[in-house]
Enzyme design. Structure first.
Site, PDB file in Angstrom:
ATOM      1  N   LYS A   1       0.813  -1.219   0.000  1.00  0.00           N
ATOM      2  CA  LYS A   1       0.000   0.000   0.000  1.00  0.00           C
ATOM      3  C   LYS A   1       0.841   1.260   0.000  1.00  0.00           C
ATOM      4  CE  LYS A   1      -4.450  -1.762   1.245  1.00  0.00           C
ATOM      5  NZ  LYS A   1      -5.526  -1.938   2.222  1.00  0.00           N
TER       6      LYS A   1
ATOM      7  N   ARG B   1      -4.015  -9.926   4.629  1.00  0.00           N
ATOM      8  CA  ARG B   1      -4.367  -9.971   3.205  1.00  0.00           C
ATOM      9  C   ARG B   1      -3.152  -9.468   2.421  1.00  0.00           C
ATOM     10  NH1 ARG B   1      -6.202  -6.412  -0.471  1.00  0.00           N
ATOM     11  NH2 ARG B   1      -7.637  -7.154  -2.069  1.00  0.00           N
TER      12      ARG B   1
HETATM   13  C1  7PJ Z   1      -8.311  -4.242   1.458  1.00  0.00           C
HETATM   14  C2  7PJ Z   1      -9.335  -5.034   0.972  1.00  0.00           C
HETATM   15  C3  7PJ Z   1      -8.051  -4.225   2.859  1.00  0.00           C
HETATM   16  C4  7PJ Z   1      -9.869  -5.775   3.085  1.00  0.00           C
HETATM   17  C5  7PJ Z   1      -8.400  -3.970  -0.674  1.00  0.00           C
HETATM   18  C6  7PJ Z   1      -5.365  -2.929  -2.020  1.00  0.00           C
HETATM   19  C7  7PJ Z   1      -6.683  -2.289  -2.138  1.00  0.00           C
HETATM   20  N1  7PJ Z   1     -10.112  -5.809   1.760  1.00  0.00           N
HETATM   21  N2  7PJ Z   1      -9.383  -4.849  -0.370  1.00  0.00           N
HETATM   22  N3  7PJ Z   1      -8.867  -5.014   3.620  1.00  0.00           N
HETATM   23  N4  7PJ Z   1      -7.716  -3.599   0.412  1.00  0.00           N
HETATM   24  N5  7PJ Z   1     -10.600  -6.509   3.909  1.00  0.00           N
HETATM   25  O1  7PJ Z   1      -5.207  -4.135  -1.831  1.00  0.00           O
HETATM   26  O2  7PJ Z   1      -4.364  -2.138  -2.146  1.00  0.00           O
HETATM   27  O3  7PJ Z   1      -7.178  -3.534   3.395  1.00  0.00           O
HETATM   28  S1  7PJ Z   1      -8.079  -3.420  -2.297  1.00  0.00           S
END
Ligand code: 7PJ
Length: 268
Positions: free
Chosen positions: A215, A249
């Protein structure tokens, strides 16, 4: 249905983007083949869960229609299901949630925390698990001067309200995990504070999921582009786990798995 939240943590959730820009040209079939191979590799690398997303939620990203998102996500979900690992689907659309549940998804991962009309009801009518994430604003404008009076309290209050909304329609707490939403309507300072104060978010008693992989906060600290953020991602993820996160994640599954194996060897 395979449970994710009943697994012993810390868990690695491997990110599988089902957006056309994530895989090289070649058309729908070839893209799906590449995505399937990527999922297989992540499982070989130690992923506990595969998170399929068909809508980009990057700052400024364009909206995707229901039909388009269904086409991106559902055939892929059906193929990946055969690999035997639980699957979460990153979506905010009730129609996509419904189709994903019917196709065997274990978790709905919703960056909008089931606020879309009908989303709560779709999840309530199933046995699927859900990740409720905090976001201030919407992807198109969320990074334009995000402000908080009391960041941690506001994030906690929002998530608690969403847990209550879930309870009101009959979604049991045992099916819910929470996510502070790193990068979603937050400055670098906000993101750092949320990670530092992560232990206070565990006070709800629900498992925490954290997504910090690659990020922009990492790029802001280090001044490196997105393809040079693996070490930073692993470091930040490990800190999140040490502060109470149960699920990470991530894009870089192998490196994350190794870091967590070391953590567990020391902690156990
Ligand atoms: C997240 C997500 C996160 C959850 C994305 C990226 C943006 N779902 N989906 N938590 N981020 N739960 O991966 O940079 O931080 S998309």
């Amino acid at each position: 249905m395979l449970s994710i939240l009943k697994l012993n943590g810390p868990l690695v959730m491997g990110i599988l983007n089902a957006t056309p820009d994530s895989f090289s040209d070649g058309g729908q079939f070839q893209r799906q083949e590449q995505a399937l191979q990527h999922a297989q590799q992540m499982i070989a690398d130690g992923a506990d869960v595969i998170d399929i997303g068909g809508e980009s939620t990057r700052p400024g990203a364009k909206a995707v229609s229901v039909d388009e998102e269904l086409q991106r996500v559902i055939p892929l979900l059906e193929a990946i299901r055969e690999l035997g690992k639980p699957i979460s689907v990153d979506t905010s659309k009730p129609q996509v949630m419904q189709a994903a549940i019917e196709a065997g998804a274990s978790m709905i991962n919703d960056v909008r925390a089931l606020t879309a009309e009908g989303a709560l009801e779709v999840v309530a009518a199933s046995k699927v698990e859900v990740c409720l994430m905090h976001m201030q604003g919407q992807p198109r404008d969320m990074q334009q001067q995000p402000t908080y009076h009391n960041l941690v309290t506001e994030v906690m209050d929002f998530l608690q309200q969403r847990v209550q909304a879930c309870a009101d329609v009959g979604i049991e707490k045992s099916r819910i995990c929470l996510d502070p939403g790193i990068g979603f309507g937050k400055t670098l300072e906000h993101n750092c504070r949320l990670l530092k104060e992560l232990p206070s978010l565990t006070s709800c008693g629900l498992p925490l999921l954290v997504g910090v992989s690659r990020k922009s906060m990492l790029g802001q600290i280090l001044g490196v582009e997105v393809d040079q953020r693996m070490v930073a991602s692993v470091a930040a993820g490990l800190i999140a786990v040490a502060k109470g996160a149960k699920i990470l994640r991530v894009h870089d599954v192998l490196a994350t798995r190794q870091a967590l194996d070391i953590y567990q060897a020391i902690e156990s």
